[in-house]
Motif scaffolding. Structure first.
Motif, short mmCIF file in Angstrom:
data_model
loop_
_atom_site.label_atom_id
_atom_site.label_comp_id
_atom_site.label_asym_id
_atom_site.label_seq_id
_atom_site.Cartn_x
_atom_site.Cartn_y
_atom_site.Cartn_z
N ARG A 78 27.22 -37.55 19.81
CA ARG A 78 27.86 -37.54 18.48
C ARG A 78 27.09 -38.39 17.49
O ARG A 78 26.98 -38.03 16.31
CB ARG A 78 29.30 -38.04 18.61
N LYS A 79 26.56 -39.51 17.97
CA LYS A 79 25.77 -40.36 17.09
C LYS A 79 24.48 -39.65 16.68
O LYS A 79 24.07 -39.72 15.51
CB LYS A 79 25.45 -41.68 17.80
N VAL A 80 23.84 -38.97 17.62
CA VAL A 80 22.62 -38.22 17.29
C VAL A 80 22.93 -37.16 16.24
O VAL A 80 22.18 -36.99 15.27
CB VAL A 80 22.03 -37.58 18.56
N ASN A 132 27.16 -43.93 8.83
CA ASN A 132 27.93 -45.03 9.43
C ASN A 132 27.13 -45.75 10.52
O ASN A 132 27.67 -46.15 11.54
CB ASN A 132 29.26 -44.52 10.01
N ASP A 133 25.84 -45.91 10.26
CA ASP A 133 24.99 -46.65 11.19
C ASP A 133 24.92 -48.10 10.74
O ASP A 133 24.96 -48.41 9.55
CB ASP A 133 23.58 -46.03 11.21
N ILE A 134 24.76 -48.98 11.72
CA ILE A 134 24.73 -50.40 11.41
C ILE A 134 23.59 -50.75 10.45
O ILE A 134 23.69 -51.68 9.65
CB ILE A 134 24.64 -51.23 12.70
N VAL A 135 22.49 -49.98 10.47
CA VAL A 135 21.38 -50.26 9.57
C VAL A 135 21.81 -50.03 8.12
O VAL A 135 21.26 -50.63 7.19
CB VAL A 135 20.13 -49.44 9.94
N GLY A 136 22.82 -49.17 7.92
CA GLY A 136 23.35 -48.98 6.57
C GLY A 136 24.05 -50.22 6.06
O GLY A 136 24.02 -50.53 4.85
N VAL A 187 14.68 -48.15 15.45
CA VAL A 187 15.81 -48.21 16.36
C VAL A 187 17.00 -48.91 15.72
O VAL A 187 16.85 -49.81 14.90
CB VAL A 187 15.44 -48.92 17.69
N THR A 188 18.19 -48.46 16.11
CA THR A 188 19.44 -49.12 15.74
C THR A 188 20.30 -49.15 17.00
O THR A 188 19.86 -48.72 18.07
CB THR A 188 20.18 -48.41 14.60
N GLN A 189 21.54 -49.63 16.89
CA GLN A 189 22.36 -49.70 18.09
C GLN A 189 23.70 -49.01 17.89
O GLN A 189 24.24 -48.97 16.79
CB GLN A 189 22.56 -51.14 18.54
N LEU A 190 24.21 -48.47 18.98
CA LEU A 190 25.50 -47.79 19.02
C LEU A 190 26.45 -48.58 19.91
O LEU A 190 26.19 -48.74 21.10
CB LEU A 190 25.33 -46.37 19.58
N TYR A 196 34.81 -46.94 7.25
CA TYR A 196 33.88 -47.67 8.10
C TYR A 196 33.39 -48.93 7.41
O TYR A 196 33.32 -50.01 8.00
CB TYR A 196 32.69 -46.76 8.45
N PHE A 197 33.07 -48.81 6.12
CA PHE A 197 32.55 -49.94 5.36
C PHE A 197 33.61 -51.05 5.24
O PHE A 197 33.32 -52.24 5.45
CB PHE A 197 32.12 -49.47 3.97
N ALA A 198 34.86 -50.65 4.93
CA ALA A 198 35.93 -51.64 4.77
C ALA A 198 36.22 -52.34 6.09
O ALA A 198 36.41 -53.56 6.14
CB ALA A 198 37.19 -50.95 4.24
N LYS A 199 36.23 -51.58 7.19
CA LYS A 199 36.50 -52.17 8.50
C LYS A 199 35.40 -53.16 8.87
O LYS A 199 35.67 -54.25 9.40
CB LYS A 199 36.58 -51.06 9.56
N SER A 200 34.14 -52.82 8.58
CA SER A 200 33.03 -53.71 8.89
C SER A 200 33.10 -54.99 8.07
O SER A 200 32.86 -56.09 8.59
CB SER A 200 31.70 -52.99 8.62
#
Length: 525
Positions: A405-407, A413-417, A353-356, A226-230
């Motif tokens: 699934r996100k919950v 792998n959240d965008i805030v990370g 809050v974050t976004q999915l 996830y990190f590499a793709k981002s």
């Protein structure tokens, strides 16, 4: 540990801004965002309807004071706003005249009341808060109360700068405000609070306990893939972007930074309006229909938006789409400290809050477009055929599954990370405004608001309806859809978009489609 800094008088630095707070402040400073508003219609108990204007203002002011003391993020100011590390500071007092405003209307014309509410709502979305120097002296929120004559209703709007707290925090504020109104008692016929002298509220000398930023409460694990793709998506060479453009991005709606203006529209689905159109149907039955199809109102609005955007944009302009759902992570937080004045973690007024993101690939969008009528009267729109409804419920159920699934994954792998690796938010957000827009729409649902603190009781305050709205977020989704419900009283669906990027007629047609199809689905129950 609190530190002393020189800022006129000594100010106590309570903590540095968290990731969400810093990111949202950067948007504000760049004029990419201005304000968020949550408005509620309060029903006044008969025992208070005939109270004088002065007495009613005291009742409201004292209840506001109690919410301020319950939620420390309403007590704090800010310093070093333009730096990379802004901070929250303790304030010695608040001048409530700067935070509470009354609008009184004469006559009995209900249309004037409704028009004033909507006009005030729209104005406050685009209003900027005082300059940075003032932020060191007062918080970024304000409350407006609108009343017509001696009517048994008040419209209460809370407008806030997003670094101070999020939309779910505003919902918590309204619910706590309602509870406090119901439990407030007069002492010797007068409503009083210690520390309150006229409009000046003296705050406690002890530093308030602020809600901790999400990144300080929970780990933010990122899987290597996830990190590499981002990182690749963020930093890949520009010529590769041109060679392999992601057709699901919202290239149809270029990001424009000025002039800043929000277009805002809303429609209500309450018992009265739905009964007039649909007989005995009410908004709760739409919820039941969602449950039958393994989705939620959020998932349904995502599915309806996909059909609406597929209808209103052709395959050349938009072969595929991306959207997002705003996620409230209070459910993933550890228990609040025992001495936290707000009580439990899910009652914290802060930023959680974050976004999915969601993707709707070319094949799916093409299949939906094949099931649309060959011709469409743009003003009248279309009804959903049986085939389109099958596609709708499949997409809506998939969207709900992604949210579940996100919950379950929490903050993995959240965008805030990823946000924790940003060192200069103003530069980052400025650069984002130069890129291709990612999302065509987003859905931010603050959920169901509890409009009553007890069993039906005409001696208690209650909330009859609510309306939630965002100012245009320049680099974010082209259209932002914001539903809010009041338990047993129906739902409001609003939308905003940047006037400089989205054609007004296009936005209004998307909203008309959503309203038409919700009515159609309700009528089938």
């Amino acid at each position: 540990m609190a530190n002393k800094v020189n800022h006129g008088k000594e100010a106590v630095v309570l903590r540095k801004f968290g990731i969400n707070e810093t990111y949202q402040l950067a948007m504000y400073l760049l004029d990419q965002y201005r304000s968020t508003v949550l408005s509620c219609r309060y029903v006044v108990p008969p025992r208070l309807v005939a109270e004088s204007r002065t007495q009613m203002e005291k009742v409201i002011k004292v209840a506001v004071v109690d919410t301020i003391m319950r939620h420390p993020m309403m007590q704090v100011g800010m310093i070093d706003g333009t730096s990379k590390t802004p901070s929250w500071i303790q304030l010695p007092s608040l001048d409530l005249a700067q935070h509470i405003k009354w609008i009184y209307l004469g006559g009995e014309d209900h249309d004037d009341f409704e028009q004033t509410i909507q006009e005030t709502f729209r104005i406050q979305l685009d209003e900027r808060f005082p300059d940075l120097e003032t932020w060191a002296k007062q918080p970024g929120w304000k409350i407006t109360i609108i009343r017509q004559g001696d009517a048994p209703i008040l419209e209460v709007l809370i407008a806030f700068n997003h670094p101070q707290f999020d939309g779910a925090g505003a919902k918590i504020w309204h619910e706590d405000f309602l509870e406090i109104l119901d439990t407030a008692t007069a002492e010797n016929g007068a409503y009083k609070r210690s520390g309150l002298d006229g409009d000046i509220l003296r705050l406690p000398e002890a530093p308030p306990m602020l809600p901790i930023p999400i990144e300080s409460l929970k780990s933010l694990p990122l899987d290597p893939k996830y990190f590499a793709k981002s990182l690749w998506e963020e930093f890949r060479p520009q010529f590769l972007n041109r060679l392999s453009r992601d057709v699901s991005q919202a290239a149809w709606c270029p990001i424009r930074t000025s002039p800043y203006k929000t277009q805002f529209r809303a429609f209500f689905m309450d018992d009265g309006s739905l009964s007039a159109i649909l007989g005995s149907i009410c908004a709760d039955e739409i919820q039941a229909l969602c449950r039958q199809n393994k989705t939620t109102i959020t998932g349904l609005l995502q599915g309806l938006s996909l059909i609406a955007f597929s209808l209103r944009l052709n395959s050349t302009a938009a072969p595929a789409f991306q959207s997002s759902t705003i996620m409230d992570h209070r459910r993933n937080l550890p228990a609040a400290p025992p001495d936290a004045p707000w009580g439990s973690s899910n009652k914290a007024v802060g930023n959680y809050v974050t976004q999915l993101p969601h993707r709707f690939e070319t094949e799916l969008v093409a299949r939906i477009r094949c099931k649309l009528p060959a011709t469409c009267n743009s003003d009248e729109g279309i009804n959903l055929s049986a085939e389109l409804q099958r596609e709708l419920w499949a997409v809506s159920a998939q969207n709900r599954l992604e949210i579940v699934r996100k919950v379950e994954a929490g903050l993995r792998n959240d965008i805030v990370g990823l946000f924790q690796y940003v060192t200069d938010w103003q530069k980052t957000m400025s650069n984002m405004a130069k890129k291709t827009r990612q999302f065509s729409w987003l859905v931010t649902n603050v959920g169901v608001l509890n409009g009553s603190t007890s069993e039906p009781d005409d001696q208690k305050w209650s909330i009859d309806r609510a309306q939630f709205g965002l100012s245009a977020e320049i680099p974010a989704a082209a259209i932002e859809i914001s539903p809010v419900s009041v338990a047993g009283r129906g739902m409001c669906v609003s939308a905003d978009w940047p006037d400089n990027a989205v054609d007004v007629t296009f936005g209004e047609r998307i909203m008309a489609d959503l309203e038409r199809w919700l009515v159609q689905l309700a009528s089938q129950r």
